[in-house]
Structures are given as C-alpha cells and as structure tokens.
Design a protein around this motif. Structure first.
Motif, PDB file in Angstrom:
ATOM      1  N   LYS A 205       0.817  -1.211   0.000  1.00  0.00           N
ATOM      2  CA  LYS A 205       0.000   0.000   0.000  1.00  0.00           C
ATOM      3  C   LYS A 205       0.853   1.264   0.000  1.00  0.00           C
ATOM      4  O   LYS A 205       0.477   2.278  -0.585  1.00  0.00           O
ATOM      5  CB  LYS A 205      -0.958  -0.008   1.193  1.00  0.00           C
ATOM      6  CG  LYS A 205      -2.133  -0.956   0.991  1.00  0.00           C
ATOM      7  CD  LYS A 205      -3.186  -0.780   2.044  1.00  0.00           C
ATOM      8  CE  LYS A 205      -4.399  -1.656   1.723  1.00  0.00           C
ATOM      9  NZ  LYS A 205      -5.438  -1.605   2.757  1.00  0.00           N
ATOM     10  N   ARG A 206       1.986   1.191   0.655  1.00  0.00           N
ATOM     11  CA  ARG A 206       2.860   2.362   0.656  1.00  0.00           C
ATOM     12  C   ARG A 206       3.447   2.594  -0.736  1.00  0.00           C
ATOM     13  O   ARG A 206       3.488   3.728  -1.225  1.00  0.00           O
ATOM     14  CB  ARG A 206       3.977   2.156   1.691  1.00  0.00           C
ATOM     15  CG  ARG A 206       5.006   3.261   1.733  1.00  0.00           C
ATOM     16  CD  ARG A 206       5.792   3.243   3.027  1.00  0.00           C
ATOM     17  NE  ARG A 206       6.215   1.919   3.428  1.00  0.00           N
ATOM     18  CZ  ARG A 206       7.289   1.288   2.942  1.00  0.00           C
ATOM     19  NH1 ARG A 206       8.041   1.893   2.036  1.00  0.00           N
ATOM     20  NH2 ARG A 206       7.612   0.096   3.369  1.00  0.00           N
ATOM     21  N   ILE A 207       3.875   1.513  -1.401  1.00  0.00           N
ATOM     22  CA  ILE A 207       4.547   1.670  -2.695  1.00  0.00           C
ATOM     23  C   ILE A 207       3.532   1.945  -3.805  1.00  0.00           C
ATOM     24  O   ILE A 207       3.790   2.754  -4.701  1.00  0.00           O
ATOM     25  CB  ILE A 207       5.406   0.428  -2.992  1.00  0.00           C
ATOM     26  CG1 ILE A 207       6.541   0.346  -1.952  1.00  0.00           C
ATOM     27  CG2 ILE A 207       5.986   0.486  -4.399  1.00  0.00           C
ATOM     28  CD1 ILE A 207       7.361  -0.910  -2.024  1.00  0.00           C
ATOM     29  N   ILE A 208       2.337   1.317  -3.756  1.00  0.00           N
ATOM     30  CA  ILE A 208       1.356   1.600  -4.795  1.00  0.00           C
ATOM     31  C   ILE A 208       0.885   3.046  -4.706  1.00  0.00           C
ATOM     32  O   ILE A 208       0.622   3.697  -5.724  1.00  0.00           O
ATOM     33  CB  ILE A 208       0.156   0.619  -4.735  1.00  0.00           C
ATOM     34  CG1 ILE A 208      -0.732   0.764  -5.973  1.00  0.00           C
ATOM     35  CG2 ILE A 208      -0.682   0.859  -3.494  1.00  0.00           C
ATOM     36  CD1 ILE A 208      -0.064   0.389  -7.265  1.00  0.00           C
ATOM     37  N   ALA A 209       0.799   3.583  -3.480  1.00  0.00           N
ATOM     38  CA  ALA A 209       0.431   4.995  -3.337  1.00  0.00           C
ATOM     39  C   ALA A 209       1.488   5.884  -3.982  1.00  0.00           C
ATOM     40  O   ALA A 209       1.166   6.876  -4.659  1.00  0.00           O
ATOM     41  CB  ALA A 209       0.262   5.347  -1.864  1.00  0.00           C
ATOM     42  N   ALA A 210       2.758   5.547  -3.796  1.00  0.00           N
ATOM     43  CA  ALA A 210       3.830   6.334  -4.396  1.00  0.00           C
ATOM     44  C   ALA A 210       3.780   6.259  -5.917  1.00  0.00           C
ATOM     45  O   ALA A 210       3.973   7.257  -6.620  1.00  0.00           O
ATOM     46  CB  ALA A 210       5.179   5.850  -3.881  1.00  0.00           C
ATOM     47  N   VAL A 211       3.508   5.075  -6.428  1.00  0.00           N
ATOM     48  CA  VAL A 211       3.471   4.883  -7.880  1.00  0.00           C
ATOM     49  C   VAL A 211       2.299   5.649  -8.495  1.00  0.00           C
ATOM     50  O   VAL A 211       2.444   6.321  -9.530  1.00  0.00           O
ATOM     51  CB  VAL A 211       3.380   3.377  -8.195  1.00  0.00           C
ATOM     52  CG1 VAL A 211       3.061   3.161  -9.665  1.00  0.00           C
ATOM     53  CG2 VAL A 211       4.687   2.675  -7.835  1.00  0.00           C
ATOM     54  N   ILE A 212       1.108   5.534  -7.869  1.00  0.00           N
ATOM     55  CA  ILE A 212      -0.054   6.251  -8.394  1.00  0.00           C
ATOM     56  C   ILE A 212       0.173   7.760  -8.337  1.00  0.00           C
ATOM     57  O   ILE A 212      -0.133   8.497  -9.284  1.00  0.00           O
ATOM     58  CB  ILE A 212      -1.318   5.852  -7.615  1.00  0.00           C
ATOM     59  CG1 ILE A 212      -1.707   4.406  -7.964  1.00  0.00           C
ATOM     60  CG2 ILE A 212      -2.473   6.795  -7.921  1.00  0.00           C
ATOM     61  CD1 ILE A 212      -2.864   3.868  -7.154  1.00  0.00           C
ATOM     62  N   ASP A 213       0.722   8.232  -7.216  1.00  0.00           N
ATOM     63  CA  ASP A 213       1.005   9.665  -7.080  1.00  0.00           C
ATOM     64  C   ASP A 213       1.939  10.146  -8.185  1.00  0.00           C
ATOM     65  O   ASP A 213       1.703  11.186  -8.808  1.00  0.00           O
ATOM     66  CB  ASP A 213       1.615   9.934  -5.713  1.00  0.00           C
ATOM     67  CG  ASP A 213       1.862  11.411  -5.456  1.00  0.00           C
ATOM     68  OD1 ASP A 213       0.931  12.100  -5.015  1.00  0.00           O
ATOM     69  OD2 ASP A 213       2.995  11.872  -5.706  1.00  0.00           O
ATOM     70  N   ALA A 214       2.997   9.380  -8.436  1.00  0.00           N
ATOM     71  CA  ALA A 214       3.941   9.779  -9.477  1.00  0.00           C
ATOM     72  C   ALA A 214       3.290   9.765 -10.860  1.00  0.00           C
ATOM     73  O   ALA A 214       3.525  10.644 -11.691  1.00  0.00           O
ATOM     74  CB  ALA A 214       5.158   8.850  -9.459  1.00  0.00           C
ATOM     75  N   SER A 215       2.427   8.763 -11.110  1.00  0.00           N
ATOM     76  CA  SER A 215       1.847   8.601 -12.452  1.00  0.00           C
ATOM     77  C   SER A 215       0.851   9.685 -12.809  1.00  0.00           C
ATOM     78  O   SER A 215       0.616   9.952 -13.995  1.00  0.00           O
ATOM     79  CB  SER A 215       1.174   7.229 -12.564  1.00  0.00           C
ATOM     80  OG  SER A 215      -0.013   7.164 -11.800  1.00  0.00           O
ATOM     81  N   ILE A 216       0.219  10.306 -11.801  1.00  0.00           N
ATOM     82  CA  ILE A 216      -0.756  11.370 -12.106  1.00  0.00           C
ATOM     83  C   ILE A 216      -0.186  12.762 -11.860  1.00  0.00           C
ATOM     84  O   ILE A 216      -0.846  13.757 -12.148  1.00  0.00           O
ATOM     85  CB  ILE A 216      -2.054  11.198 -11.295  1.00  0.00           C
ATOM     86  CG1 ILE A 216      -1.771  11.281  -9.790  1.00  0.00           C
ATOM     87  CG2 ILE A 216      -2.756   9.895 -11.653  1.00  0.00           C
ATOM     88  CD1 ILE A 216      -3.032  11.229  -8.935  1.00  0.00           C
ATOM     89  N   SER A 217       1.028  12.819 -11.345  1.00  0.00           N
ATOM     90  CA  SER A 217       1.614  14.124 -11.031  1.00  0.00           C
ATOM     91  C   SER A 217       1.678  15.051 -12.242  1.00  0.00           C
ATOM     92  O   SER A 217       1.227  16.209 -12.169  1.00  0.00           O
ATOM     93  CB  SER A 217       3.009  13.936 -10.429  1.00  0.00           C
ATOM     94  OG  SER A 217       3.599  15.173 -10.120  1.00  0.00           O
TER      95      SER A 217
END
Length: 685
Positions: A205-217
C-alpha cells in the motif's frame, strides 16, 4: 458585493454554487465538457454571471474564493491514461506490485491469474541496499544501481519515477539518497517517495500509493496550471482551493505536491455537506447524478475513512473518505438480455448524447426517459425550462424495452425506475451494514438532481423513517465544497501494544505530526483561533491481519493513565464493525494519525440567510398524471413550486415538488415540511 463559489464537475452537468455576503446561495448548471473540463468550468461561471445580471469579467473579478472538486486524476486512473511511470524497489522484491497483498479477492477462484501490475516489470528496477525493521542498515546502498536505472528510464521515455524501499518509514535514508541521485541525473523528472506520500508499514500500500502519485503528477499539474491560466484570463484574482479525498480543501501548491489526494475527491464533498446539514448521528448520503450513484455514510456524526479504496485491481494506497459508486445515474441505459432480464447501467448516455429525450441521437432508454414517461419529470421544465425534453422520444425509447419485456409502456418505465432503485439500495446496504450502521435507524440525506425522483421508493425498500431533500440537493457536492474546511492529514508508524505500552514513542510521533499540520495550516493562511486537530490510531488484536481506525481525544500528552480508555475505544469500535469484542486479547497500536483542520469563516454564511415563514397553505402550480405502481395506474396529483415555498410549509404525498434544479416525488404516507433554510424534511408514516 463579493462572492464565494464552488464548482463540481459531474458526468453530465458542471455545478456552480455561489454564495454572497448575506449567505444567500444560488445553484447554476452547465453541460460538462469531457476532455476540456476547464472549458465547462468557465462556462458555468458565465452562466452564473448572466443570471446575476453581470458581465463575466465583473462577476469573476468579485469572487474571493473558488473551491473545486476535480475528476481529472480519477478519470486518468480509470481510463489508464496516466504518465509513463517507473519504480525503484529493493533487490529481490520486484514482485511487490504483482503479488500485491497476497490473497486473491475471490477465495475460491483458485485458477485465477494475478492481474497485470500497475507498473510493468521492465519499468521496475532493483536497487541493492536494505534497512531492517529497526531502521538499521544491513546491506549498503548502491548508488550506481540508481544511476543505471535512471539512464535506462530516460531511454524508455519515462515521465515520472516512484521510489519504494522496505522499512523506509522507520529509516528513510535510502529513499532520500535515491531521490538526490535521480535529481542529479535528471533534474526535471517528477519523483515520489513512498515514506513521504503514505508512511505506513505495509509495503504494497505504501509503494502503490507512491506509484499512483507519481503517475498522475504531470496530469494534475498540467490541469491545474491550465485552469489557473483560464481563470486569470477571465480576471479572477482570488484564492483557488481544491477538494481532497479526506473530506476538505487544499491550497493549489499542496495539491501539486501530493496529487494522489485529488483522486476521487469530488464525491467526498457530499458527506461534508451532510455534516453541516444535520446533527443526526448515523447518516446515509446518496448522490445520484447523470452517470453514477455515490453513497457514503456518517457514523457517530463522523466521516468514515477507508484504507481500501480500489482503482481497478489496485489499492489506492492512502486512506480516503469511504464513498461507493454504482452505475445508476439519470443517464444509465436500460437493456434486456437474451434471457429476458432487465438491466439498468452501468453503461451511461453521459453528457453527450445524453438520454433519448435530449434529442441528440441516442435511442436507448435511460432512467431519465423512464421518469419523463412516468410523469415525474416535466419535459417543459427541465432545468427550469432551459432544456426542453422530448416526451415522444422518451416514450419511443422506453417502448422498445416494453416490447422486449412483453409489457405495456408505463409498467416498463416503472421497471426501469425501480431496477435503478434496487441497484442503489444494494450499494447503500453494503456501506451501512459493513460499517456497523443499521439503515432502518439512519437518517438519509439526498444529493444530486435525480435522487429526489427516487428517494421515496428507496425509503420504502430500506424502511427508512425519515429523510432530507436539501434545498441545494442538485448541487450537494458543490454545497459541501462551499462550506468545507481546509484539511490535511498525515500518519506515522509507532508500534506498541496494551501489554508494553510506550507513551514516549507515541507522543514523539504525535508531536511531530501535529507540528507538520501546524506548518500546513500556517502556509494556508489559517489563523490560530480557527485551527483544530483530530487524532486517531490504526489498531488490531494481536495476530489479526488488518487494522481498524479509532478516534481519540488528546488535549495533553498521552500517559499510561490513558491506556484503558484507548483500549476500550478499540473494543467498542471492533464490536460495532464486527459484532464481537475480545476484552482479554492484547491490542496492538500500529499507526498514529493527526488531522489538521482549518475552519473557514465563510462556511457558516449559509445559516445567516433564513426563509420567511409560510403563512398559508402552499399553492399548487399545476396537476399532473403520475404513475403510481401500488395503485396500478397514473393518478392526477398536485404539483407545487418549490421556489415560492417558505419555512414551515407542509406537503403530503402523493405529490410533486418542482424547482429549476430538481423534482421531488412524495408517495402515499410521506409527509414533508420545510425548515428555516429551505430544506425538505420528510417523515414516512
């Protein structure tokens, strides 16, 4: 005179709610413009200006604050139209995003393959180096691995990079070093660190949140800049605030810094409105728009926050206000399958071409078409007459469904209407019963222009005793945004338990989080007198797999004397959700959370404007044939003009109440009375 405005972009209409200095609030609508959402944003401001008798420049120049619920990031994730993103993980842990949290969603689907990961394997790169659970470096960090990965990512056309290492929430040194190297090699690329965006011990959950955040930034940043540019060109010089998924507003720089908090933010505004509209403890909020029906709830008059929101097969990672959506809106399309079974939704006619009665070429029957045929909606008074609906086109579309079912026109329209109702009731039962809320004992607050057409039937199905149709029901989310607080929240890991409780570690974590919240509110310009802090922890019984969230008060540092209260609060919440408690079990406290709230003085303005008392019985504006299934035929019922009604006006069903933005249908046994703010409070006999 100055104004505040909230703009909420829906699937069919873009809502703009405007309040003036007296507290008077007015709702305006314009068609949503998919693909160019900022155009619909400006269009609805122009509609408001015309209705107020001003030029667009004059009106927009007088707006002090605009709050906005955006769907851009949500749409990008749902459609998988995100930035090309790569991720750095620890060596030997390339499958974190493949295996997720291990268990399949269907326990008995043993042949089911794991779905594709959010980031493909060729964009997932390992880095040597390890931190253990106590924060000690047990494998040295290899800078060269990061350099090689970044050079590969540049060749592959990557637009953003996420970094997620094990136990970075205990010691973030390796993630911080990775970011320094990435920025040195590639200064312009967007980078998100997992311990900053979602500090929690669970790796996925920590890493998927980081990935999603980066992908929509890049997407969120581009949209916000385009919106700010369009507003500046229109002469707007006030403050723009953006809705977040934890039930409040964030200044633009903070949203650009943490764009994941914009995901599914619009629907969270409806429960925020319910918080202000009623003091009832357990509340169901149903918001039926053109495309979906969003349902949420208040438990003990508090927002319910879930850590398990899903985007396709992936968790969102971060907690958000719990809102469930089903494809049951006014534009939901009816169809009959090969077995003769009627379905309504999830496919929708959307903003264009819209329902058949819009006359834009769609020939499929929708819920709106059924409501026109049933006599609920007046085709000549849709949006106060601004849009003329074609009853014959609606009848033709519904007749095709009737022919497939082998029944008459009116029963077919009622079948579409009630099938949509049962779809919405199923969503309501899921969110209430799962969260320990009895829907029969709850208060229902309607949202969305279509809900008042359906709430009477849903109330009977759910056996509700009372419900509210707010004055601004057609723009409930916009109303929630208009009165919402500035909100920020952050969590931190400080594991302890009821047997070996460590108040010093807990207080150190809470003090650090509260200081971060203080800095956020300071940057948002919130005076100290308007600042508030709320506290909660994620806890579980020893050996349990999952935690639950429990709120607690903290007006002084926590001590051992507070432990019995923390434990008892956990037992009570566990019992409410799961119907059991284990008083002799050890309670583990894993994560601690601080929510910083900045109260805006504008949020209570609407209470300063009160409606004059109704001195005589409401006057009928017309009578209309309304199909009532329990009577088996269309019945001539009175139609009241909701715009001319004062406080204390009373109505008994069956009848219809019309305003330019919604039509409410009251059935037999439903009695409504308006309060001093113009809301319709309904009791069911």
């Amino acid at each position: 005179m100055s104004f505040q405005a909230c703009i909420d972009i829906g699937g069919t209409f873009t809502d703009c709610l405007v309040s003036d200095e007296s507290g008077r609030i007015t709702l305006y609508k314009a068609p949503t413009t998919p693909g160019q959402f900022h155009k619909g944003f400006i269009d609805v401001l122009h509609v408001a200006a015309r209705e107020l008798g001003m030029t667009a420049a004059e009106f927009i120049g007088r707006i002090g604050i605009i709050v906005h619920g955006s769907t851009v990031s949500t749409n990008a994730l749902v459609e998988r139209k995100v930035a090309r993103t790569a991720v750095l993980v620890n060596e030997g842990h390339l499958d974190i995003l493949v295996l997720r949290e291990g268990p399949r969603k269907g326990a008995f689907e043993w042949q089911l393959d794991y779905p594709e990961p959010y980031i493909s394997r060729n964009l997932t790169m390992p880095v040597r180096g390890r931190i253990d659970a106590r924060g000690k470096e047990i494998v040295p960090f290899e800078n060269d691995d990061v350099v090689a990965a970044v050079r590969k990512f540049r060749k592959l056309g990557v637009e953003a990079i996420a970094v997620g290492f094990l136990w970075s929430v205990v010691n973030p040194a390796h993630e911080l070093r990775a970011r320094d190297i990435i920025h040195r090699e590639w200064p312009e690329v967007a980078v998100t660190l997992s311990h900053e965006i979602n500090p929690m011990p669970r790796e996925y959950k920590r890493i998927i949140a980081a990935v999603i955040d980066a992908s929509i930034s890049p997407i969120v940043s581009t949209y916000i800049k385009a919106l700010e540019g369009a507003l500046t060109a229109e002469g707007f010089g006030g403050q723009l605030l953006l809705a977040n998924c934890v039930g409040g507003m964030m200044p633009v720089p903070d949203m650009i810094k943490r764009p994941i908090y914009s995901v599914m933010s619009g629907p969270t505004l409806a429960p925020m409105a319910a918080l202000a509209l009623t003091e009832e403890p357990d509340v169901i909020v149903g918001d039926m728009g053109g495309t979906t029906f969003d349902v949420s709830a208040l438990r003990n008059h508090q927002l319910i926050v879930t850590p398990d929101s899903m985007i396709h097969d992936d968790s969102l990672g971060i907690p958000k206000v719990d809102v469930r959506s089903v494809g049951a809106g006014g534009g939901s399309i009816a169809s009959v399958d090969q077995g003769g079974l009627l379905h309504v939704g999830p496919r929708s006619a959307g903003a264009w071409p819209g329902p058949a009665c819009y006359g834009n070429g769609n020939e499929d029957a929708t819920v709106t078409d059924a409501n026109v045929v049933l006599g609920i909606i007046d085709p000549d008074f849709f949006l106060g007459g601004r849009i003329k609906l074609d009853r014959k086109l609606a009848e033709a579309a519904v007749q095709r469904i009737a022919d497939r079912l082998g029944i008459d026109l009116l029963p077919a329209a009622h079948a579409i209407h009630t099938t949509s109702n049962h779809n919405m009731v199923a969503a309501i039962e899921e969110i209430t019963i799962r969260e320990g809320i009895n829907p029969r004992e709850s208060y229902f607050v309607c949202g969305g222009g279509a809900t008042p057409c359906h709430i009477a039937d849903m109330a009977d199905i759910l056996q509700l005793k009372r419900y509210m149709i707010p004055r601004y029901v057609a723009g409930l989310s916009a109303f929630g945004g208009l009165i919402s607080d500035i909100r920020w929240e952050q969590s931190g890991v400080a594991p302890t338990d009821s047997k070996r409780f460590d108040p010093d570690a807990v207080n150190a974590m809470l003090d650090r989080l509260q200081a971060e919240g203080e800095r956020f509110l300071e940057g948002a310009g919130i005076p100290k007198a308007q600042r508030q802090y709320e506290f909660s922890f994620m806890g579980r019984y020893e050996y349990q797999s999952w935690e639950i969230s429990v709120d607690f008060n903290r007006d002084k540092p926590i001590s051992h004397d507070d432990l019995p209260k923390l434990v008892e609060d956990f037992h009570k919440m566990h019992e409410r959700i799961y119907s059991i408690r284990a008083d002799k079990d050890v309670v583990e406290f894993i994560t601690w959370k601080v929510r910083a709230i900045g109260h805006r003085p504008e949020q209570n303005l609407y209470r300063e404007f009160r409606f004059e008392p109704q001195k005589t019985a409401p006057v009928q504006k017309a009578r209309r044939a309304l199909y009532l299934h329990e009577r088996g035929d269309a019945v001539d019922v009175p139609v009241f003009d909701g715009q001319t009604i004062g406080a204390g006006a009373s109505f008994t069903g069956p009848c219809l109440i019309e305003t330019p933005t919604f039509t409410a249908m009251l059935k037999d046994g439903h009695r409504a009375q308006t309060d001093e703010y113009g809301n319709f409070l309904v009791e069911v006999a």
